[in-house]
Design a protein around this motif. Structure first.
Motif, PDB file in Angstrom:
ATOM      1  N   UNK A  80      35.894  64.159  34.386  1.00 50.96           N
ATOM      2  CA  UNK A  80      34.797  64.657  35.218  1.00 50.96           C
ATOM      3  C   UNK A  80      35.203  64.783  36.691  1.00 50.96           C
ATOM      4  N   UNK A  81      36.432  64.444  37.018  1.00 51.72           N
ATOM      5  CA  UNK A  81      36.865  64.486  38.415  1.00 51.72           C
ATOM      6  C   UNK A  81      36.616  65.848  39.068  1.00 51.72           C
ATOM      7  N   UNK A  82      36.847  66.980  38.400  1.00 52.53           N
ATOM      8  CA  UNK A  82      36.590  68.281  39.039  1.00 52.53           C
ATOM      9  C   UNK A  82      35.131  68.505  39.419  1.00 52.53           C
ATOM     10  N   UNK A  83      34.222  67.704  38.844  1.00 54.39           N
ATOM     11  CA  UNK A  83      32.802  67.867  39.169  1.00 54.39           C
ATOM     12  C   UNK A  83      32.435  67.234  40.517  1.00 54.39           C
ATOM     13  N   UNK A  84      33.326  66.428  41.073  1.00 50.52           N
ATOM     14  CA  UNK A  84      33.044  65.730  42.324  1.00 50.52           C
ATOM     15  C   UNK A  84      33.614  66.504  43.504  1.00 50.52           C
ATOM     16  N   UNK A  85      32.913  66.438  44.638  1.00 55.48           N
ATOM     17  CA  UNK A  85      33.326  67.177  45.834  1.00 55.48           C
ATOM     18  C   UNK A  85      33.663  66.217  46.957  1.00 55.48           C
ATOM     19  N   UNK A  86      34.933  66.213  47.349  1.00 58.25           N
ATOM     20  CA  UNK A  86      35.381  65.379  48.465  1.00 58.25           C
ATOM     21  C   UNK A  86      35.104  66.114  49.769  1.00 58.25           C
ATOM     22  N   UNK A  87      34.231  65.545  50.584  1.00 56.97           N
ATOM     23  CA  UNK A  87      33.872  66.148  51.864  1.00 56.97           C
ATOM     24  C   UNK A  87      34.924  65.853  52.929  1.00 56.97           C
ATOM     25  N   UNK A  88      35.388  64.595  52.975  1.00 59.55           N
ATOM     26  CA  UNK A  88      36.360  64.202  53.989  1.00 59.55           C
ATOM     27  C   UNK A  88      37.023  62.900  53.571  1.00 59.55           C
ATOM     28  N   UNK A  89      38.237  62.675  54.071  1.00 59.17           N
ATOM     29  CA  UNK A  89      38.935  61.413  53.839  1.00 59.17           C
ATOM     30  C   UNK A  89      38.938  60.606  55.126  1.00 59.17           C
ATOM     31  N   UNK A  90      38.875  59.282  54.980  1.00 57.65           N
ATOM     32  CA  UNK A  90      38.858  58.362  56.111  1.00 57.65           C
ATOM     33  C   UNK A  90      39.854  57.247  55.866  1.00 57.65           C
ATOM     34  N   UNK A  91      40.606  56.885  56.907  1.00 61.26           N
ATOM     35  CA  UNK A  91      41.505  55.749  56.808  1.00 61.26           C
ATOM     36  C   UNK A  91      40.784  54.427  56.970  1.00 61.26           C
ATOM     37  N   UNK A  92      39.673  54.424  57.723  1.00 59.07           N
ATOM     38  CA  UNK A  92      38.918  53.210  57.984  1.00 59.07           C
ATOM     39  C   UNK A  92      37.495  53.353  57.473  1.00 59.07           C
ATOM     40  N   UNK A  93      37.055  52.387  56.674  1.00 57.16           N
ATOM     41  CA  UNK A  93      35.726  52.459  56.075  1.00 57.16           C
ATOM     42  C   UNK A  93      34.625  52.391  57.133  1.00 57.16           C
ATOM     43  N   UNK A  94      34.869  51.676  58.235  1.00 56.23           N
ATOM     44  CA  UNK A  94      33.837  51.567  59.267  1.00 56.23           C
ATOM     45  C   UNK A  94      33.479  52.944  59.819  1.00 56.23           C
ATOM     46  N   UNK A  95      34.501  53.738  60.141  1.00 59.57           N
ATOM     47  CA  UNK A  95      34.239  55.075  60.672  1.00 59.57           C
ATOM     48  C   UNK A  95      33.504  55.936  59.659  1.00 59.57           C
ATOM     49  N   UNK A  96      33.907  55.836  58.396  1.00 63.07           N
ATOM     50  CA  UNK A  96      33.237  56.611  57.355  1.00 63.07           C
ATOM     51  C   UNK A  96      31.776  56.199  57.222  1.00 63.07           C
ATOM     52  N   UNK A  97      31.494  54.899  57.400  1.00 67.39           N
ATOM     53  CA  UNK A  97      30.116  54.413  57.305  1.00 67.39           C
ATOM     54  C   UNK A  97      29.250  54.985  58.414  1.00 67.39           C
ATOM     55  N   UNK A  98      29.839  55.204  59.600  1.00 67.33           N
ATOM     56  CA  UNK A  98      29.091  55.822  60.700  1.00 67.33           C
ATOM     57  C   UNK A  98      28.652  57.231  60.296  1.00 67.33           C
TER      58      UNK A  98
END
Length: 305
Positions: free
Chosen positions: A210-228
């Protein structure tokens, strides 16, 4: 090429100003300028361009900056290791850490060692497993904490006592916040944030076909920044539990994946590479740790941290 010249070059590139760099290095500006010109002559290229607001690196200077950091870092390590030979009460440990709540276990062991080694120092850099593993291979780190199974042909490792549980982090008003757990159908159509390594390995293993069904918007090296970004409603963060504040009042909630997805954490070091005396002592302490609850110390099991 002298390490002294590379240190001077790095200071100028950091300050982007010859006067400030000279003051930081406790040398005259003419002497520093002469040292940089000598380095440029040796390499046969310009390293800086003078602007109205200061100095900027040329493309060649940018390349040298990356290489110089590694070389100067290695020189610092060599100096420190030789200075601490025979000194069983001190020295510097170099760690590269992936993000995980289990890093607290490492901190507890460092605290324990410092009680016995009063001159202990340590340097910590954080990053995804691929980054810290690269620095471990280069020899600028003693130990790397990896959120992946290490290559046993090159490395030895001790496993951390717990596992990191995967889930999603969303604003408390998000539709997924009302779910007890999150299945793959819940994520279809959602913009997703994740570390590049986690997406490629852990999430791919969980999603399967099912991986092709998911859409990656952006990658982050730090989870804190992604949480913002997640808090602003830009996407759904896929990450470990307990590395972002999702307590009441934080505006964020964590929901585990369904089926469960766990990742082991490993303290890793290069096989057949001599460790410094203080690194050897730290490793010996880990292996001799008595059994104790995870909240107090590392669980002492064969090949377990």
């Amino acid at each position: 090429m002298e390490i002294r010249a590379l240190r001077a070059f790095l200071e100028v590139s950091r300050e982007e100003n010859m006067t400030r760099a000279a003051a930081n290095l406790h040398m005259s500006q003419p002497s520093l300028s002469k040292l940089i010109r000598s380095l440029e002559h040796e390499l046969g290229t310009k390293l800086f361009v003078r602007r109205s607001f200061g100095l900027t690196l040329t493309k060649e200077g940018q390349v040298l900056r990356e290489r110089a950091r590694d070389l100067v870092g290695m020189a610092d390590r060599i100096e420190d290791e030789f200075a601490s030979l025979g000194n069983v009460t001190g020295g510097t440990l170099y760690f590269g850490l992936a993000e995980s709540y289990q890093i607290r276990y490492l901190a507890q062991q460092i605290k324990r060692l410092r009680e016995r080694c009063t001159n202990l120092r340590y340097h910590v850099e954080s990053g995804v497993s691929a980054q810290v593993l690269e620095h471990l291979d280069q020899g600028t780190l003693d130990f790397a904490v990896l959120a992946q199974d290490p290559d046993r042909t090159k490395c030895d490792a001790l496993a951390f006592p717990d596992v990191d549980r995967w889930g999603v982090i969303v604003p408390d008003g998000h539709r997924l916040a009302a779910r007890e757990s999150i299945g793959i159908d819940d994520l279809v159509g959602e913009p997703l944030f994740c570390s590049q390594q986690g997406w490629k390995h852990d999430i791919a293993r969980w999603a399967g076909s099912r991986m092709p069904d998911l859409r990656l918007e952006a990658t982050f090296g730090l989870a804190y920044n992604a949480a913002v970004f997640a808090r602003e409603g830009l996407g759904v963060l896929l990450t470990f539990d307990r590395i972002v504040d999702t307590s009441e009042g934080s505006g964020l909630v964590f929901r585990p994946l369904r089926p469960e997805l766990d990742t082991k954490l490993y303290l890793t070091w290069r096989r057949n590479r001599p460790l410094s005396p203080i690194a050897e002592r730290f490793l010996r302490q880990l292996r001799e740790t008595s059994p104790a609850p995870p909240s107090e110390a590392y669980t002492a099991q064969p090949r377990a941290l």
